[in-house]
Design a protein around this motif. Sequence first.
Motif, PDB file in Angstrom:
ATOM      1  N   SER A 122       0.846  -1.191   0.000  1.00 31.63           N
ATOM      2  CA  SER A 122       0.000   0.000   0.000  1.00 31.63           C
ATOM      3  C   SER A 122       0.881   1.241   0.000  1.00 31.63           C
ATOM      4  O   SER A 122       1.823   1.346   0.792  1.00 31.63           O
ATOM      5  CB  SER A 122      -0.910  -0.002   1.235  1.00 31.63           C
ATOM      6  OG  SER A 122      -1.706   1.167   1.266  1.00 31.63           O
ATOM      7  N   MET A 123       0.555   2.186  -0.900  1.00 32.83           N
ATOM      8  CA  MET A 123       1.361   3.405  -1.022  1.00 32.83           C
ATOM      9  C   MET A 123       0.460   4.636  -1.048  1.00 32.83           C
ATOM     10  O   MET A 123       0.363   5.342  -2.072  1.00 32.83           O
ATOM     11  CB  MET A 123       2.217   3.338  -2.294  1.00 32.83           C
ATOM     12  CG  MET A 123       3.265   2.248  -2.258  1.00 32.83           C
ATOM     13  SD  MET A 123       4.147   2.060  -3.835  1.00 32.83           S
ATOM     14  CE  MET A 123       2.917   1.126  -4.763  1.00 32.83           C
ATOM     15  N   PRO A 124      -0.242   4.904   0.051  1.00 30.06           N
ATOM     16  CA  PRO A 124      -1.112   6.091   0.077  1.00 30.06           C
ATOM     17  C   PRO A 124      -0.299   7.358  -0.046  1.00 30.06           C
ATOM     18  O   PRO A 124       0.869   7.414   0.353  1.00 30.06           O
ATOM     19  CB  PRO A 124      -1.802   5.984   1.437  1.00 30.06           C
ATOM     20  CG  PRO A 124      -0.865   5.178   2.274  1.00 30.06           C
ATOM     21  CD  PRO A 124      -0.216   4.213   1.337  1.00 30.06           C
ATOM     22  N   ARG A 125      -0.923   8.405  -0.585  1.00 28.97           N
ATOM     23  CA  ARG A 125      -0.224   9.654  -0.852  1.00 28.97           C
ATOM     24  C   ARG A 125      -1.201  10.801  -0.724  1.00 28.97           C
ATOM     25  O   ARG A 125      -2.416  10.600  -0.842  1.00 28.97           O
ATOM     26  CB  ARG A 125       0.368   9.632  -2.262  1.00 28.97           C
ATOM     27  CG  ARG A 125      -0.627   9.149  -3.277  1.00 28.97           C
ATOM     28  CD  ARG A 125      -0.025   8.806  -4.602  1.00 28.97           C
ATOM     29  NE  ARG A 125       0.394   9.988  -5.308  1.00 28.97           N
ATOM     30  CZ  ARG A 125       1.413  10.028  -6.147  1.00 28.97           C
ATOM     31  NH1 ARG A 125       2.126   8.953  -6.360  1.00 28.97           N
ATOM     32  NH2 ARG A 125       1.721  11.134  -6.775  1.00 28.97           N
ATOM     33  N   PRO A 126      -0.723  12.027  -0.483  1.00 26.97           N
ATOM     34  CA  PRO A 126      -1.635  13.166  -0.440  1.00 26.97           C
ATOM     35  C   PRO A 126      -2.372  13.334  -1.768  1.00 26.97           C
ATOM     36  O   PRO A 126      -1.762  13.291  -2.835  1.00 26.97           O
ATOM     37  CB  PRO A 126      -0.711  14.356  -0.168  1.00 26.97           C
ATOM     38  CG  PRO A 126       0.505  13.765   0.453  1.00 26.97           C
ATOM     39  CD  PRO A 126       0.670  12.425  -0.177  1.00 26.97           C
ATOM     40  N   GLY A 128      -4.363  11.292  -3.243  1.00 25.51           N
ATOM     41  CA  GLY A 128      -4.541  10.092  -4.051  1.00 25.51           C
ATOM     42  C   GLY A 128      -4.140   8.834  -3.303  1.00 25.51           C
ATOM     43  O   GLY A 128      -3.972   8.834  -2.082  1.00 25.51           O
ATOM     44  N   ASP A 129      -3.974   7.776  -4.051  1.00 29.53           N
ATOM     45  CA  ASP A 129      -3.634   6.493  -3.461  1.00 29.53           C
ATOM     46  C   ASP A 129      -2.855   5.680  -4.492  1.00 29.53           C
ATOM     47  O   ASP A 129      -2.879   5.991  -5.694  1.00 29.53           O
ATOM     48  CB  ASP A 129      -4.894   5.737  -3.048  1.00 29.53           C
ATOM     49  CG  ASP A 129      -4.617   4.645  -2.033  1.00 29.53           C
ATOM     50  OD1 ASP A 129      -3.449   4.523  -1.610  1.00 29.53           O
ATOM     51  OD2 ASP A 129      -5.549   3.921  -1.667  1.00 29.53           O
ATOM     52  N   ALA A 130      -2.171   4.657  -4.045  1.00 29.03           N
ATOM     53  CA  ALA A 130      -1.450   3.766  -4.948  1.00 29.03           C
ATOM     54  C   ALA A 130      -1.254   2.426  -4.257  1.00 29.03           C
ATOM     55  O   ALA A 130      -1.184   2.352  -3.023  1.00 29.03           O
ATOM     56  CB  ALA A 130      -0.105   4.370  -5.361  1.00 29.03           C
ATOM     57  N   TRP A 131      -1.204   1.369  -5.045  1.00 31.29           N
ATOM     58  CA  TRP A 131      -0.957   0.038  -4.491  1.00 31.29           C
ATOM     59  C   TRP A 131      -0.305  -0.847  -5.544  1.00 31.29           C
ATOM     60  O   TRP A 131      -0.422  -0.605  -6.744  1.00 31.29           O
ATOM     61  CB  TRP A 131      -2.235  -0.608  -3.975  1.00 31.29           C
ATOM     62  CG  TRP A 131      -3.348  -0.717  -4.992  1.00 31.29           C
ATOM     63  CD1 TRP A 131      -4.357   0.167  -5.202  1.00 31.29           C
ATOM     64  CD2 TRP A 131      -3.537  -1.770  -5.946  1.00 31.29           C
ATOM     65  NE1 TRP A 131      -5.171  -0.253  -6.224  1.00 31.29           N
ATOM     66  CE2 TRP A 131      -4.697  -1.437  -6.696  1.00 31.29           C
ATOM     67  CE3 TRP A 131      -2.855  -2.948  -6.236  1.00 31.29           C
ATOM     68  CZ2 TRP A 131      -5.177  -2.262  -7.727  1.00 31.29           C
ATOM     69  CZ3 TRP A 131      -3.332  -3.769  -7.263  1.00 31.29           C
ATOM     70  CH2 TRP A 131      -4.477  -3.427  -7.984  1.00 31.29           C
ATOM     71  N   SER A 146      -3.927   6.434  -8.242  1.00 35.49           N
ATOM     72  CA  SER A 146      -5.051   7.327  -8.487  1.00 35.49           C
ATOM     73  C   SER A 146      -4.758   8.698  -7.876  1.00 35.49           C
ATOM     74  O   SER A 146      -4.126   8.798  -6.823  1.00 35.49           O
ATOM     75  CB  SER A 146      -6.344   6.760  -7.897  1.00 35.49           C
ATOM     76  OG  SER A 146      -6.237   6.604  -6.493  1.00 35.49           O
ATOM     77  N   THR A 147      -5.222   9.740  -8.547  1.00 33.30           N
ATOM     78  CA  THR A 147      -5.078  11.103  -8.056  1.00 33.30           C
ATOM     79  C   THR A 147      -6.424  11.803  -8.150  1.00 33.30           C
ATOM     80  O   THR A 147      -7.218  11.533  -9.061  1.00 33.30           O
ATOM     81  CB  THR A 147      -4.037  11.889  -8.876  1.00 33.30           C
ATOM     82  OG1 THR A 147      -4.419  11.887 -10.262  1.00 33.30           O
ATOM     83  CG2 THR A 147      -2.657  11.261  -8.745  1.00 33.30           C
TER      84      THR A 147
END
Length: 219
Positions: A122-126, A128-131, A146-147
């Motif tokens: 899991s790579m959450p980010r300000p 957006g999100d990423a995995w 996703s952004t």
Amino acid sequence: MESAARAHGSKMGSSRGGSSRAFWLKQLHQWHWISSALCLVGMLLFAGTGFTLNHAGQIEAKTQALQRNGQLPAPLLHAVSGDDERKGVALPDGVADWVNGALGVDVAGRAADWSSDEIYVSMPRPGGDAWLSIDRESGKVEYERSTRGVIAYLNDLHKGRHAGAAWGWFIDVFALACVIFSVTGLLLLKMHAAQRGATWPLVAFGLVLPLLLALIFIH
């Protein structure tokens, strides 16, 4: 003679009082402008995102997604194969290097959840999100990012959501600068209040208004 001595003493006391007042005015003004310079941009950012957060329902956020797929080479498949379960264990260096080279995703050192059939990073980010997912049997690799746009990004910075330790330290320093700015401003108001009759009524209004709104309208 006595009258002259008393007058002289009074004059000296007044001079000392004036010097002390001038000293503290200088110090307060100095700390006030330094703290205001430090927190100026931050205050504009947090004030603006406070407005956008308060009206998040009226501001549309268009989500954009990027997907990438790959196949883990056979020589690396044995490094992820098995059915053991692990929590928070990073991918092997060779696998992480391949993912970075093939998909352009840096997962080195990131905590991953290993289940019996897949590895999930899991790579959450300000904003957006990423995995990243790796099938432990077939070696199929899936990545999605996703952004939700600039406003969502700034809103998450306001909340400190998944922004990292450096941003967390910035928020702490910014908060301290705001406290210094506010306290020195209050002390300057106190020192100039005699010439500005509306000072304390306005300060009291600033205190009472949010208190009344909270007591009356928040349940």
